[in-house]
Scaffold this motif. Structure first.
Motif, PDB file in Angstrom:
ATOM      1  N   ALA A 115       0.835  -1.204   0.000  1.00  0.00           N
ATOM      2  CA  ALA A 115       0.000   0.000   0.000  1.00  0.00           C
ATOM      3  C   ALA A 115       0.869   1.253   0.000  1.00  0.00           C
ATOM      4  CB  ALA A 115      -0.938  -0.008   1.199  1.00  0.00           C
ATOM      5  N   ARG A 116       1.902   1.275   0.843  1.00  0.00           N
ATOM      6  CA  ARG A 116       2.792   2.437   0.871  1.00  0.00           C
ATOM      7  C   ARG A 116       3.505   2.619  -0.479  1.00  0.00           C
ATOM      8  NH1 ARG A 116       3.675   0.592   6.310  1.00  0.00           N
ATOM      9  NH2 ARG A 116       5.357  -0.769   5.579  1.00  0.00           N
ATOM     10  N   ALA A 126      -8.126   2.314  -2.256  1.00  0.00           N
ATOM     11  CA  ALA A 126      -9.433   2.190  -1.626  1.00  0.00           C
ATOM     12  C   ALA A 126      -9.400   1.030  -0.647  1.00  0.00           C
ATOM     13  CB  ALA A 126     -10.525   1.963  -2.673  1.00  0.00           C
ATOM     14  N   ALA A 127      -9.974   1.225   0.533  1.00  0.00           N
ATOM     15  CA  ALA A 127     -10.050   0.174   1.549  1.00  0.00           C
ATOM     16  C   ALA A 127     -11.506  -0.133   1.825  1.00  0.00           C
ATOM     17  CB  ALA A 127      -9.352   0.609   2.835  1.00  0.00           C
ATOM     18  N   VAL A 128     -11.847  -1.414   1.810  1.00  0.00           N
ATOM     19  CA  VAL A 128     -13.221  -1.843   2.030  1.00  0.00           C
ATOM     20  C   VAL A 128     -13.323  -2.541   3.379  1.00  0.00           C
ATOM     21  CG1 VAL A 128     -15.080  -3.298   1.160  1.00  0.00           C
ATOM     22  CG2 VAL A 128     -13.621  -2.066  -0.448  1.00  0.00           C
ATOM     23  N   SER A 129     -14.356  -2.193   4.159  1.00  0.00           N
ATOM     24  CA  SER A 129     -14.590  -2.784   5.478  1.00  0.00           C
ATOM     25  C   SER A 129     -13.383  -2.524   6.384  1.00  0.00           C
ATOM     26  CB  SER A 129     -14.910  -4.279   5.358  1.00  0.00           C
ATOM     27  OG  SER A 129     -15.313  -4.804   6.603  1.00  0.00           O
ATOM     28  N   LEU A 135      -4.722   0.313   6.067  1.00  0.00           N
ATOM     29  CA  LEU A 135      -4.182   1.600   5.652  1.00  0.00           C
ATOM     30  C   LEU A 135      -3.689   2.417   6.837  1.00  0.00           C
ATOM     31  CD1 LEU A 135      -6.605   2.838   2.829  1.00  0.00           C
ATOM     32  CD2 LEU A 135      -4.446   1.600   2.623  1.00  0.00           C
ATOM     33  N   ALA A 136      -4.408   2.351   7.952  1.00  0.00           N
ATOM     34  CA  ALA A 136      -3.996   3.108   9.135  1.00  0.00           C
ATOM     35  C   ALA A 136      -2.666   2.586   9.669  1.00  0.00           C
ATOM     36  CB  ALA A 136      -5.073   3.027  10.216  1.00  0.00           C
ATOM     37  N   GLY A 139       0.290   3.757   7.944  1.00  0.00           N
ATOM     38  CA  GLY A 139       0.601   5.170   8.115  1.00  0.00           C
ATOM     39  C   GLY A 139      -0.006   6.070   7.058  1.00  0.00           C
ATOM     40  N   LEU A 140      -0.999   5.579   6.335  1.00  0.00           N
ATOM     41  CA  LEU A 140      -1.555   6.334   5.220  1.00  0.00           C
ATOM     42  C   LEU A 140      -2.822   7.116   5.568  1.00  0.00           C
ATOM     43  CD1 LEU A 140      -1.016   3.685   2.382  1.00  0.00           C
ATOM     44  CD2 LEU A 140       0.354   5.727   2.871  1.00  0.00           C
ATOM     45  N   LEU A 141      -3.309   6.967   6.803  1.00  0.00           N
ATOM     46  CA  LEU A 141      -4.536   7.672   7.192  1.00  0.00           C
ATOM     47  C   LEU A 141      -4.296   8.770   8.219  1.00  0.00           C
ATOM     48  CD1 LEU A 141      -7.213   4.819   7.414  1.00  0.00           C
ATOM     49  CD2 LEU A 141      -6.720   6.363   5.513  1.00  0.00           C
ATOM     50  N   THR A 142      -3.079   8.946   8.664  1.00  0.00           N
ATOM     51  CA  THR A 142      -2.785   9.959   9.675  1.00  0.00           C
ATOM     52  C   THR A 142      -3.196  11.343   9.174  1.00  0.00           C
ATOM     53  OG1 THR A 142      -0.916   8.656  10.472  1.00  0.00           O
ATOM     54  CG2 THR A 142      -0.994  10.980  11.108  1.00  0.00           C
ATOM     55  N   GLY A 143      -4.023  12.019   9.960  1.00  0.00           N
ATOM     56  CA  GLY A 143      -4.485  13.347   9.586  1.00  0.00           C
ATOM     57  C   GLY A 143      -5.547  13.368   8.512  1.00  0.00           C
TER      58      GLY A 143
END
Length: 335
Positions: A115-116, A126-129, A135-136, A139-143
């Motif tokens: 993902a990174r 895109a992440a489902v469920s 993703l979190a 480190g891709l969802l910070t902020g």
């Protein structure tokens, strides 16, 4: 350039209208072990239907997983997939990570690394469920703003307080999309198809799947009560308030005051529409949240008791056993 302007430009890159003769929009589907078949189908079937109903190859896709040959879903059905490390960013426009069972408690390092890498290469993700957990952890969802299936919202908030978690069906934040899963994935894909090829094709696909109206991103996931069964606005507001005050429960008297009704009227409406008093319903909400956290997090029983508004561990244990006929520790071990 502001963050909103950057996000707008990123969205335009992958969601821009596509003309006749454009190359197919290419999807890499990553199946995390324990993925939900319904979410997977809701993500891939709209693309297949777009091809069939348009008579053109608008979308193409390939499946990837953590193993060498196949990935097992949460219902035990295996789907053939290539290793995730083989995804070449030059071959795709978007990556969809499908998950469900286990993703809230287990790490899938190869998927996080992929993902990174793919995000750095400029692909939309895109992440489902419970793919939002993946993703979190990458480190891709910070902020950022995101969503996750409501059943996992409490454990997600505890694990990632730095992420702005919404109750929406799906959320688009720049090149990152998150989706609650199940039929919400269908709405997310219909929105993408509408952006690419117009509302009429998206509507035809929705009709084909007997989906009715296409739901917007910001529609709430959960109308608990909710939903069609409870039409009374006072009860709806009461439940929304109780769900928002799990950690620090409000008394029935204060709740009634906030809603602008008498406590007696609130009690009567609650018994009519919910089948119990406001206090009992609030307690059930808190215990249901505690059960989810026991099964989805590694927090101690004492920490969970506090997070669910119980003043003492003994009170929590007694209430839990009374509700579920098993102690919190026994329930965690059995999960």
């Amino acid at each position: 350039m502001s963050r909103d302007e950057i996000a707008g430009r990123e969205i335009a890159d992958f969601a821009a209208a596509r003309t006749i003769g454009s190359a197919p929009f290419r999807l890499a589907i990553i199946l995390v072990p324990g993925f939900a078949l319904m979410s997977f189908a809701s993500a891939i079937e709209p693309a297949r239907a777009a091809n069939r109903m348009s008579g053109r190859k608008l979308y193409q896709w390939a499946l990837f997983g953590t193993g060498a040959e196949s990935v097992e879903s949460n219902s035990g059905i295996e789907v053939a997939a290539r290793p995730v490390g083989e995804i070449d960013p030059a071959d795709f426009d978007m990556v969809i990570i499908c998950a469900a069972s286990h993703a809230e408690t287990k790490r899938f390092m190869t998927v996080e690394a992929a993902a990174r890498r793919l995000h750095r290469a400029g692909l939309a993700l895109a992440a489902v469920s419970t793919g939002s957990f993946v993703l979190a952890r990458a480190g891709l969802l910070t902020g950022r703003r995101c969503t996750v299936h409501w059943d996992y919202a409490d454990s997600f908030r505890e694990a990632f307080p730095e992420v702005d978690l919404l109750n929406d069906l799906f959320v688009v934040d720049g090149r990152i999309l998150t989706c609650a899963g199940a039929t919400a994935a269908l709405d997310m894909m219909l929105e993408l198809i509408q952006c690419h090829h117009g509302r009429e094709l998206a509507r035809q696909i929705a009709d084909q799947f007997l989906h009715g109206g296409i739901r917007g991103a910001t529609e709430g996931q959960r109308q608990v009560l909710l939903g069609a069964a409870v039409r009374n606005t006072v009860v709806q507001r009461a439940v929304q308030r109780m769900e928002a005050t799990v950690e620090e429960p409000v008394s029935p008297a204060r709740l009634a005051h906030e809603l602008g009704v008498s406590q007696r009227q609130l009690e009567r409406l609650s018994k009519r529409y919910l089948g119990c008093t406001p206090a009992k319903f609030h307690a059930q909400l808190r215990l249901q949240r505690a059960r989810r956290m026991l099964r989805q997090t590694e927090l101690s029983v004492a920490e969970i008791a506090i997070a669910c508004g119980f003043v003492s561990l003994s009170h929590f244990a007694k209430a839990y056993r009374r509700q579920f006929s098993v102690s919190p520790r026994q329930d965690r071990q059995a999960a």
